[in-house]
Design an enzyme around this catalytic site. Structure first.
Site, PDB file in Angstrom:
ATOM      1  N   LYS A   1       6.200   2.043  -6.070  1.00  0.00           N
ATOM      2  CA  LYS A   1       5.313   3.154  -5.761  1.00  0.00           C
ATOM      3  C   LYS A   1       5.948   4.476  -6.192  1.00  0.00           C
ATOM      4  CE  LYS A   1       4.509   3.410  -1.392  1.00  0.00           C
ATOM      5  NZ  LYS A   1       3.991   3.112  -0.049  1.00  0.00           N
TER       6      LYS A   1
ATOM      7  N   SER B   1      -0.561   2.682   1.553  1.00  0.00           N
ATOM      8  CA  SER B   1      -0.414   3.511   0.384  1.00  0.00           C
ATOM      9  C   SER B   1       0.144   2.755  -0.828  1.00  0.00           C
ATOM     10  CB  SER B   1       0.519   4.690   0.713  1.00  0.00           C
ATOM     11  OG  SER B   1       1.804   4.217   1.114  1.00  0.00           O
TER      12      SER B   1
ATOM     13  N   SER C   1       1.539   0.432   5.176  1.00  0.00           N
ATOM     14  CA  SER C   1       1.406   0.668   3.738  1.00  0.00           C
ATOM     15  C   SER C   1       1.854  -0.480   2.846  1.00  0.00           C
ATOM     16  CB  SER C   1       2.174   1.935   3.346  1.00  0.00           C
ATOM     17  OG  SER C   1       1.567   3.070   3.915  1.00  0.00           O
TER      18      SER C   1
END
Length: 522
Positions: A126, A201, A225
């Site tokens: 990420k 996320s 997440s």
């Protein structure tokens, strides 16, 4: 009695509302659904586990360069549809893979191999995980030109283990939402249904993994997440006991924070990868997680929670209730003694999952500064909302809503929150001990349509409560529903009993088929 009747009426009304919401969103998004390309036979290696691929590279059955090129080619095939990649380093990754192949060809000692368990294996992470030379925007428009000047500690450790960075992936603005969308990179899509959210996320990581376009997916989890995207995309995801995976270089953290709800973790198509990968980023704290502990499934005591009574979250859908029942039935058949038969568990703390999580975010060292940071100083939620209405704000609406909630809505009573959190922890962890797990829902429904989360903003609380408890949990896929959307459950254990979660995940993988790929193999 009257209170229970009122709650029942409310829950049925809430379910009806959710079904109506889904119906209207489906009218738009179902017509825009696009299938991702099938996996070519020459890329079949991308269905294998990272452990298997690492072994093949070490034994000269597979070249790292071929594997890295396969990942890059597959990303280029699927990314136009899922929009998962924020920035790449393809040429550098190929160069590093060639170096790995040369090293192995020259002869690799057993000692060297043991220090590099993922030698030659490509990974993605990420964009909130600092990678030297790659963008480090966190999805903020004013940071769109920011570039990381050094690697995060987790990246350092993965590289030391021999892994090769291929790309940084998309994320929600400031990581605060259940969808992966921001003004810098746009919106990522779920490969099982491109009109639906891959979660947040780490939604882009999950979208790549489910498309067989990433072998190792490095994530982070402060409110689900890692586990939410794993659930929405039909994959495994492990949230290690917090405080044991170094967070230096994640978001705005310049140093590791031990007293935290945050834990770094991985999303994977194979349960067997989760423990060894976690061990790498845990470093000298890996022993505390007891990841090598060998556990017989018949020695584990199972508890289950079919639904929460938190009125802020949606009602659990029938397909997910059915998945939970199938797991309980299968474990009951496996159990030979009555004292190990699955038992229901509930504590009133689960009536307040969101508020408990919300309170404990205020104890995160950097959460408020993280939420309010702008190019000119602290942001004001109402001012940002006014600017958004007239088209002058580059922030996402969900970020502004979170900021308004933080600045203007009533705070959670600290005395109440700490008391009920302590009671829940003591009761649950005493019950689980060192050989028990709690099976609990992953969320109220499978992957929601894009933008529908605005009408259900607190549904992530099923994941967030685990963060607040500061315990390990593994997301486990359990096939698909009638619409082809992935189903699943979470497996939770007392702190430092990560091995129990992973043992159950491997067992359920064998019994229910494991990860659900979003593509077919040609």
């Amino acid at each position: 009695m009257g209170n229970n009747i009122w709650k029942a009426v409310y829950l049925y009304t809430r379910l009806a509302f959710d079904l109506v919401v889904d119906f209207f969103f489906s009218l738009y998004w179902d017509r825009r659904k696009k299938p991702i390309p099938d996996l070519d036979k020459k890329h079949a290696m991308l269905t294998e586990s990272a452990l298997t691929l690492a072994k093949k590279i070490r034994q000269k059955e597979l070249k790292s360069e071929d594997l890295v090129r396969a990942v890059i080619e597959r990303i280029k095939e699927v990314n136009p549809l899922i929009n998962a990649v924020a920035a790449d380093r393809y040429e550098a990754a190929i160069y590093e893979a060639k170096e790995v192949d040369a090293l192995i060809a020259s002869g690799l000692s057993e000692e060297e191999a043991s220090k590099k368990p993922f030698l030659g294996v490509p990974f993605t992470s990420k964009e909130s995980q600092a990678v030297k030379g790659l963008p480090f925007t966190l999805g903020l428009w004013w940071r769109r030109k920011e570039v990381a000047t050094e690697d995060s500690e987790a990246i350092v450790r993965l590289k030391a283990a021999g892994a090769i960075t291929v790309a940084a992936t998309n994320l929600p603005e400031l990581l605060v939402w259940q969808e992966t969308r921001n003004p810098v990179y746009g919106m990522s899509r779920n490969p099982h249904h491109t009109g639906r959210s891959p979660g947040g996320s780490s939604g882009a990581e999950a979208a790549l993994a489910a498309s067989c376009a990433s072998v190792v997916s490095l994530c982070s989890d402060l409110g689900g997440s890692t586990r939410m995207p794993a659930f929405y995309c039909g994959l495994f995801g492990h949230h290690a006991t917090p405080g044991n995976t170094n967070s230096r270089g994640v978001c705005f953290r310049k140093e590791d924070v031990e007293d935290t709800m945050l834990s770094l973790g991985f999303i994977s198509k194979h349960a067997e990868d989760l423990g060894p990968l976690t061990k790498v980023i845990a470093g000298d704290k890996a022993d505390k997680l007891k990841l090598d502990r060998v556990v017989d499934i018949k020695d584990i005591k199972f508890y289950y929670m079919e639904t929460s009574k938190d009125l802020m979250v949606s009602t659990i859908r029938a397909d997910l209730r059915g998945a939970m029942k199938r797991v309980i039935t299968r474990i009951s058949q496996e159990t030979t003694s009555s004292d190990k038969a699955p038992e229901p568990y509930y504590h009133r703390g689960f009536d307040h999952m969101y508020n408990i999580w919300k309170y404990w975010t205020t104890k995160e060292a950097d959460y408020k500064s993280f939420l309010r940071t702008t190019s000119t100083g602290d942001a004001n939620g109402l001012v940002e909302l006014a600017k958004k209405v007239v088209g002058l704000s580059h922030n996402c609406l969900f970020t502004i809503i979170r900021l308004i909630e933080d600045q203007y809505l009533p705070k959670v009573d600290s005395e109440w929150a700490e008391k009920i959190s302590k009671e829940l922890k003591e009761d649950l962890f005493t019950k689980l001990g060192d050989n028990g797990v709690l099976l609990m829902p992953s969320g109220p429904q499978p992957a929601p349509y894009h933008y529908s989360c605005f009408l259900r903003p607190y549904n992530f609380a099923y994941w967030g409560i685990v963060n607040a408890l500061k315990c390990p949990a593994t997301q486990v896929p359990l096939g698909v529903n009638s619409q082809g959307l992935p189903l699943g459950i979470q497996v939770l254990a007392a702190p430092y009993n990560d091995a129990l979660c992973l043992t159950v995940a491997k067992y359920l993988e064998k019994e229910f088929g494991g990860a659900v790929r979003a593509c077919k193999l040609k």
